[in-house]
Design a protein around this motif. Structure first.
Motif, PDB file in Angstrom:
ATOM      1  N   ALA A 165       0.710   9.753  -2.124  1.00  0.00           N
ATOM      2  CA  ALA A 165       0.795   8.287  -2.104  1.00  0.00           C
ATOM      3  C   ALA A 165       2.103   7.807  -2.737  1.00  0.00           C
ATOM      4  O   ALA A 165       2.404   8.120  -3.889  1.00  0.00           O
ATOM      5  N   THR A 166       2.856   7.050  -1.966  1.00  0.00           N
ATOM      6  CA  THR A 166       4.144   6.552  -2.461  1.00  0.00           C
ATOM      7  C   THR A 166       4.000   5.342  -3.353  1.00  0.00           C
ATOM      8  O   THR A 166       4.895   5.036  -4.137  1.00  0.00           O
ATOM      9  N   THR A 177       0.820  -1.210   0.000  1.00  0.00           N
ATOM     10  CA  THR A 177       0.000   0.000   0.000  1.00  0.00           C
ATOM     11  C   THR A 177       0.852   1.257   0.000  1.00  0.00           C
ATOM     12  O   THR A 177       0.563   2.225  -0.695  1.00  0.00           O
ATOM     13  N   GLY A 178       1.917   1.261   0.805  1.00  0.00           N
ATOM     14  CA  GLY A 178       2.788   2.420   0.891  1.00  0.00           C
ATOM     15  C   GLY A 178       2.287   3.463   1.873  1.00  0.00           C
ATOM     16  O   GLY A 178       1.416   3.211   2.714  1.00  0.00           O
ATOM     17  N   LEU A 179       2.839   4.661   1.778  1.00  0.00           N
ATOM     18  CA  LEU A 179       2.536   5.760   2.697  1.00  0.00           C
ATOM     19  C   LEU A 179       1.850   6.896   1.938  1.00  0.00           C
ATOM     20  O   LEU A 179       2.144   7.122   0.761  1.00  0.00           O
ATOM     21  N   ASN A 180       0.976   7.627   2.631  1.00  0.00           N
ATOM     22  CA  ASN A 180       0.251   8.724   1.995  1.00  0.00           C
ATOM     23  C   ASN A 180      -0.083   9.770   3.058  1.00  0.00           C
ATOM     24  O   ASN A 180      -0.789   9.461   4.026  1.00  0.00           O
ATOM     25  N   TYR A 218      12.574  -0.172  -6.136  1.00  0.00           N
ATOM     26  CA  TYR A 218      11.518  -1.125  -6.490  1.00  0.00           C
ATOM     27  C   TYR A 218      10.143  -0.466  -6.548  1.00  0.00           C
ATOM     28  O   TYR A 218       9.126  -1.152  -6.527  1.00  0.00           O
ATOM     29  N   GLY A 219      10.099   0.858  -6.632  1.00  0.00           N
ATOM     30  CA  GLY A 219       8.820   1.554  -6.698  1.00  0.00           C
ATOM     31  C   GLY A 219       8.176   1.477  -8.066  1.00  0.00           C
ATOM     32  O   GLY A 219       8.816   1.125  -9.062  1.00  0.00           O
ATOM     33  N   ASP A 220       6.884   1.849  -8.120  1.00  0.00           N
ATOM     34  CA  ASP A 220       6.182   1.840  -9.412  1.00  0.00           C
ATOM     35  C   ASP A 220       5.826   3.247  -9.871  1.00  0.00           C
ATOM     36  O   ASP A 220       5.112   3.429 -10.853  1.00  0.00           O
ATOM     37  N   ARG A 221       6.355   4.276  -9.133  1.00  0.00           N
ATOM     38  CA  ARG A 221       6.067   5.668  -9.478  1.00  0.00           C
ATOM     39  C   ARG A 221       7.100   6.568  -8.790  1.00  0.00           C
ATOM     40  O   ARG A 221       7.793   6.121  -7.863  1.00  0.00           O
ATOM     41  N   PRO A 222       7.203   7.836  -9.184  1.00  0.00           N
ATOM     42  CA  PRO A 222       8.036   8.770  -8.426  1.00  0.00           C
ATOM     43  C   PRO A 222       7.481   8.937  -7.008  1.00  0.00           C
ATOM     44  O   PRO A 222       6.265   8.890  -6.799  1.00  0.00           O
TER      45      PRO A 222
END
Length: 434
Positions: A166-167, A65-68, A93-97
């Motif tokens: 959102a990370t 989920t990550g952090l937001n 290993y992220g899927d976005r900046p």
């Protein structure tokens, strides 16, 4: 095919199993005059002082989920001190900046027992190319600007980061054995840790390293290993992993010329398989195990600041999880050694520690013990590595050498107690790592 929960639990617990420590030299070679100036203490140099191995997020849960609109407060203990500090982050290993809205670094408040409390006089705002905000590109790393903060050897730092948007999935270290803290909104300037309402004992998210600038640098030692390097079964929040205890030995023995110790151990890491590779014949799906060791060299070793020596302590997971042969393990160790030496890095091998009595499915057998002994015999008789650390001899039970000495057994017969990790640290010949 889904792994049974009993096997998955054992894999995660035992996957956190071996540790390796390593020093690697990745900087440019010094000229004779530069080396003499550094030796005389006339020039400050950057050196890696703390690091963590980074893995992919899990398919579900917190790291997926990550952090937001949340802040994270990370507690770390750099091995060597200095007059300036810079912090390393990773979104590999992220899927976005990933946006960083604010970040600070401070010394821990040693007057309180709360690990998330900071010393307000020491708090420094982190900037990135002069800006208090930054964006980590997808798949990229981020280095803060240097800040003036005098840090003692083996002192505790607290890094606070605000993630305003959102990370997405997090790049993280999964087995920290150190509490880290999370809370809503921008809490980076909060002195008391009580605003961080969530405590997680598992992990560091997005944080990958701490560099210091010092006149007494002796390079860095990188520990390339598994859960034994990660310190599984040691006392939480106590920095009793064997690489931490090695750092304490080095500071005590050579206070004027201290190498950094960079622990990139990953629970369950293997020489021959990635996290998606099989465990006991079934696909694992346990991202915490990380990439195979050879695939980790670029990120976890070569990218470190002034790494000069590497201790590779791996193989036990290949034996118990996959029934790997001694020939396969030796071939992989030889390849790691060849690549390190090609880079000008001093390469140290380490014998595989005992795990007799480890009864998880697929655990210890006489056949697998023969494989462990064959690898250790080769390590003790080969002349390819620059040196050997005989962890097996240091921690085995003389009356039952397939097992850990009872006082060194962390309870599951594969991981060690605090005393066992101290014995491992004591087994490292200091002349090999300086």
């Amino acid at each position: 095919m889904r792994i049974p929960s009993t096997v998955r639990s054992a894999a995660l617990a035992a996957a956190v199993t071996l540790a390796g420590s390593s020093l690697a030299y990745t900087g440019l070679a010094q000229t004779g005059s530069e080396a003499q100036t550094a030796e005389q203490g006339g020039r400050s140099e950057w050196v890696g002082s703390w690091s963590a191995g980074i893995v992919r997020p899990e398919a579900t849960g917190f790291t997926s989920t990550g952090l937001n609109n949340q802040s994270a407060r990370y507690v770390v203990r750099p091995s060597v001190g200095g007059d300036k500090v810079r912090i390393r982050f990773t979104n590999i290993y992220g899927d976005r900046p990933v946006q960083i809205g604010a970040a600070t670094v401070a010394k821990a408040d040693t007057a309180t027992p709360v690990q998330s409390d900071i010393d307000p006089a020491s708090k420094r705002t982190l900037t990135f190319n002069g800006s208090p905000t930054a964006v980590m590109n997808k798949g990229a790393e981020l280095l803060s600007d240097p800040v003036n903060l005098k840090v003692a050897d083996l002192s505790t730092l607290v890094v606070s980061v605000f993630y305003p948007t959102a990370t997405g999935p997090t790049s993280w270290h999964a087995q920290s054995l150190q509490q880290n803290f999370f809370g809503p909104g921008d809490l980076t300037n909060s002195t008391a840790g009580s605003d961080y309402i969530t405590t997680r004992a598992c992990c560091w998210t997005f944080l990958s390293g701490v560099d210091v600038k010092t006149e007494k640098s002796d390079g860095a030692i990188v520990v390339l290993g598994d859960s034994i390097a990660d310190g599984l079964a040691s006392t939480p929040n106590a920095n009793n992993r064997w690489p931490d205890q090695l750092a304490e030995r080095l500071v005590a023995a050579h206070p004027r010329k201290v190498p950094g110790v960079l622990n990139v151990g990953l629970a369950g890491n293997r020489l021959l398989n990635d996290s998606s590779g099989p465990i006991l014949g079934n696909p694992s799906g346990i991202e915490q195990l990380g990439l195979n060791a050879l695939a980790r060299l670029n990120e976890d070793v070569y990218a470190q600041t002034d790494a000069r020596v590497v201790i590779t302590h791996l193989g036990v997971n290949d034996i118990w999880m996959n029934g790997a042969s001694s020939e396969q393990i030796i071939a992989s160790l030889r390849q790691i050694n060849s690549q390190l030496r090609e880079k000008g890095i001093r390469s140290l091998g380490a014998t595989i520690t005992p795990y007799g009595g480890f009864t998880t499915p697929g655990g210890w057998t006489a056949e697998k013990e023969a494989t462990r002994l064959a690898v250790n015999t080769w390590l003790r008789t080969q002349h390819e590595f620059d040196g050997l650390v005989d962890f097996d001899q240091a921690v085995r039970d003389p009356a039952a050498p397939e097992k850990l000495l009872p006082a060194y057994d962390g309870g599951d017969h594969i991981h060690l107690s605090d005393a066992g990790y101290q014995a491992m640290a004591d087994a490292v010949p200091l002349h090999l790592v300086r």
